[in-house]
Design a protein around this motif. Structure first.
Motif, mmCIF file in Angstrom:
data_model
loop_
_atom_site.group_PDB
_atom_site.id
_atom_site.type_symbol
_atom_site.label_atom_id
_atom_site.label_comp_id
_atom_site.label_asym_id
_atom_site.label_seq_id
_atom_site.Cartn_x
_atom_site.Cartn_y
_atom_site.Cartn_z
ATOM 1 N N LEU A 175 0.811 -1.210 0.000
ATOM 2 C CA LEU A 175 0.000 0.000 0.000
ATOM 3 C C LEU A 175 0.848 1.266 0.000
ATOM 4 N N TRP A 176 2.023 1.187 0.607
ATOM 5 C CA TRP A 176 2.841 2.395 0.812
ATOM 6 C C TRP A 176 3.931 2.523 -0.250
ATOM 7 N N MET A 177 3.700 1.971 -1.395
ATOM 8 C CA MET A 177 4.642 2.156 -2.490
ATOM 9 C C MET A 177 4.543 3.588 -3.001
ATOM 10 N N ARG A 178 5.704 4.180 -3.260
ATOM 11 C CA ARG A 178 5.746 5.551 -3.762
ATOM 12 C C ARG A 178 6.196 5.544 -5.223
ATOM 13 N N ASP A 179 7.384 6.037 -5.508
ATOM 14 C CA ASP A 179 7.809 6.178 -6.895
ATOM 15 C C ASP A 179 9.072 5.388 -7.223
ATOM 16 N N TYR A 180 9.473 4.463 -6.346
ATOM 17 C CA TYR A 180 10.724 3.736 -6.556
ATOM 18 C C TYR A 180 10.695 2.929 -7.855
ATOM 19 N N LEU A 181 9.633 2.157 -8.079
ATOM 20 C CA LEU A 181 9.546 1.351 -9.298
ATOM 21 C C LEU A 181 9.345 2.221 -10.537
ATOM 22 N N LYS A 182 8.726 3.359 -10.363
ATOM 23 C CA LYS A 182 8.594 4.292 -11.475
ATOM 24 C C LYS A 182 9.967 4.807 -11.886
ATOM 25 N N GLN A 183 10.781 5.173 -10.901
ATOM 26 C CA GLN A 183 12.100 5.717 -11.203
ATOM 27 C C GLN A 183 13.047 4.656 -11.754
ATOM 28 N N GLU A 184 13.035 3.463 -11.146
ATOM 29 C CA GLU A 184 14.009 2.438 -11.513
ATOM 30 C C GLU A 184 13.600 1.622 -12.744
ATOM 31 N N LEU A 185 12.305 1.411 -12.926
ATOM 32 C CA LEU A 185 11.824 0.534 -14.001
ATOM 33 C C LEU A 185 10.959 1.257 -15.022
ATOM 34 N N ASN A 186 10.710 2.541 -14.780
ATOM 35 C CA ASN A 186 9.752 3.289 -15.598
ATOM 36 C C ASN A 186 8.389 2.586 -15.617
ATOM 37 N N ALA A 187 8.058 1.957 -14.485
ATOM 38 C CA ALA A 187 6.798 1.216 -14.388
ATOM 39 C C ALA A 187 5.617 2.169 -14.278
ATOM 40 N N ASN A 188 4.501 1.755 -14.837
ATOM 41 C CA ASN A 188 3.241 2.468 -14.659
ATOM 42 C C ASN A 188 2.612 1.978 -13.367
ATOM 43 N N ILE A 189 2.399 2.862 -12.407
ATOM 44 C CA ILE A 189 1.919 2.488 -11.085
ATOM 45 C C ILE A 189 0.463 2.916 -10.929
ATOM 46 N N PHE A 190 -0.387 1.971 -10.495
ATOM 47 C CA PHE A 190 -1.812 2.255 -10.333
ATOM 48 C C PHE A 190 -2.275 1.911 -8.920
ATOM 49 N N LYS A 191 -3.127 2.771 -8.371
ATOM 50 C CA LYS A 191 -3.687 2.546 -7.045
ATOM 51 C C LYS A 191 -5.158 2.160 -7.093
ATOM 52 N N GLU A 192 -5.768 2.226 -8.265
ATOM 53 C CA GLU A 192 -7.187 1.922 -8.402
ATOM 54 C C GLU A 192 -7.423 1.142 -9.684
ATOM 55 N N PRO A 193 -8.589 0.511 -9.820
ATOM 56 C CA PRO A 193 -8.875 -0.265 -11.034
ATOM 57 C C PRO A 193 -8.755 0.589 -12.294
ATOM 58 N N GLN A 194 -8.288 -0.047 -13.364
ATOM 59 C CA GLN A 194 -8.048 0.651 -14.625
ATOM 60 C C GLN A 194 -8.732 -0.069 -15.777
ATOM 61 N N ARG A 195 -9.213 0.730 -16.725
ATOM 62 C CA ARG A 195 -9.757 0.195 -17.974
ATOM 63 C C ARG A 195 -8.650 0.128 -19.025
ATOM 64 N N PHE A 196 -8.631 -0.968 -19.765
ATOM 65 C CA PHE A 196 -7.687 -1.119 -20.873
ATOM 66 C C PHE A 196 -8.433 -1.613 -22.103
ATOM 67 N N LEU A 197 -8.017 -1.111 -23.262
ATOM 68 C CA LEU A 197 -8.467 -1.664 -24.525
ATOM 69 C C LEU A 197 -7.243 -2.300 -25.175
ATOM 70 N N MET A 198 -7.250 -3.629 -25.267
ATOM 71 C CA MET A 198 -6.136 -4.374 -25.853
ATOM 72 C C MET A 198 -6.635 -5.007 -27.143
ATOM 73 N N ASN A 199 -6.108 -4.489 -28.257
ATOM 74 C CA ASN A 199 -6.697 -4.791 -29.560
ATOM 75 C C ASN A 199 -8.171 -4.426 -29.502
ATOM 76 N N ASP A 200 -9.091 -5.346 -29.653
ATOM 77 C CA ASP A 200 -10.504 -4.965 -29.578
ATOM 78 C C ASP A 200 -11.190 -5.525 -28.337
ATOM 79 N N LYS A 201 -10.425 -5.925 -27.319
ATOM 80 C CA LYS A 201 -10.985 -6.494 -26.098
ATOM 81 C C LYS A 201 -10.909 -5.477 -24.959
ATOM 82 N N ARG A 202 -12.016 -5.352 -24.238
ATOM 83 C CA ARG A 202 -12.081 -4.409 -23.123
ATOM 84 C C ARG A 202 -11.778 -5.138 -21.805
ATOM 85 N N PHE A 203 -10.833 -4.582 -21.062
ATOM 86 C CA PHE A 203 -10.387 -5.155 -19.794
ATOM 87 C C PHE A 203 -10.680 -4.197 -18.646
ATOM 88 N N LEU A 204 -11.004 -4.773 -17.498
ATOM 89 C CA LEU A 204 -10.952 -4.058 -16.223
ATOM 90 C C LEU A 204 -9.931 -4.800 -15.368
#
Length: 260
Positions: A101-130
């Motif tokens: 829960l207490w992750m800040r920006d370490y993985l963003k800085q070191e891995l350029n990771a996209n960090i999310f704290k809440e559910p996200q919608r994705f469109l992958m090709n033509d499939k909708r993901f939650l």
């Protein structure tokens, strides 16, 4: 709360997107954790040639707290391998779980990771993901939801931050191991649709938006259940007992087990 943004990923022919969750590295002790860590790294090596993205759905570590200049020691093997994947151009999407829960920006800085704290919608090709870790979603789970409000309170985080790292990280690890409300995964088998909060949440969200796939971690079980005529709820399982992962080839999503 679900983010309003919809992310888009185009999957080239012959490439895949991989999903893994709940590794809980550091538990139950360093010796046993490293065995599992090496197995996970071996899997990362095997998916690297055809991976176009990697989704980590939370609880990569059994406990994680970032100070401004300090992070928990250990995990150099898995962090190094993730850095290798990131340097090879494979984007990493990390969903914060109840153990980090207490992750800040370490993985963003070191891995350029996209960090999310809440559910996200994705469109992958033509499939909708939650996609989400899954903690605190749906009805019930009131004990954990109460504790989460405390642990994410700015005052509580500041007070914890003022502790010496040697003590705070020891305390956090102890609580993580012993408190079932922190783990949220005390049941080792499917409890039936009426008692599975993530399944109920998936049903409710599918009725609102008609997702093709609703993909979560947290539950520590590999699950595939229809929540609509064309919608499926998946739970990725874990890397403690089951060693399961998700794979999307641009057309279909499937659950698999990693066997050495």
């Amino acid at each position: 709360m679900v983010s309003e943004r919809q992310h888009q990923i185009k999957i080239p022919k012959g490439r895949k997107i991989y999903f893994a969750s709940d590794q809980h590295f550091g538990s139950p002790n360093t010796k046993e954790s490293i065995i599992r860590e090496k197995k996970f790294i071996q899997w990362l090596d095997e998916i690297k040639p055809d991976a176009c993205a990697l989704f980590l759905l939370g609880d990569l570590f059994d406990f994680w707290f970032e100070y401004k200049q300090v992070v928990p020691k250990g995990f150099v093997r898995v962090l190094g391998k993730l850095a290798e994947l990131a340097d090879a151009g494979i984007p990493i999407y990390f969903f914060i779980g109840n153990h980090d829960l207490w992750m800040r920006d370490y993985l963003k800085q070191e891995l350029n990771a996209n960090i999310f704290k809440e559910p996200q919608r994705f469109l992958m090709n033509d499939k909708r993901f939650l996609i989400a870790h899954g903690d605190g979603l749906g009805p019930g789970d009131y004990g954990y939801k109460f504790l989460k409000r405390i642990f994410t309170n700015p005052v509580a985080k500041t007070l914890f931050y003022l502790l010496h790292p040697d003590f705070s990280i020891w305390l956090g690890k102890m609580l993580s191991e012993r408190n079932k409300y922190l783990s949220g995964n005390e049941e080792d088998s499917y409890q039936g649709d009426g008692k599975e909060w993530l399944f109920q949440y998936a049903q409710a969200m599918q009725e609102k938006e008609k997702f093709d796939y609703l993909v979560f971690g947290h539950r520590h079980l590999a699950l595939e259940k229809k929540v609509g005529e064309k919608s499926t709820y998946f739970n990725i399982g874990d890397w403690i007992k089951h060693f399961t992962y998700g794979e999307f080839d641009g057309f279909n999503f499937s659950l698999k087990t990693y066997c050495v």
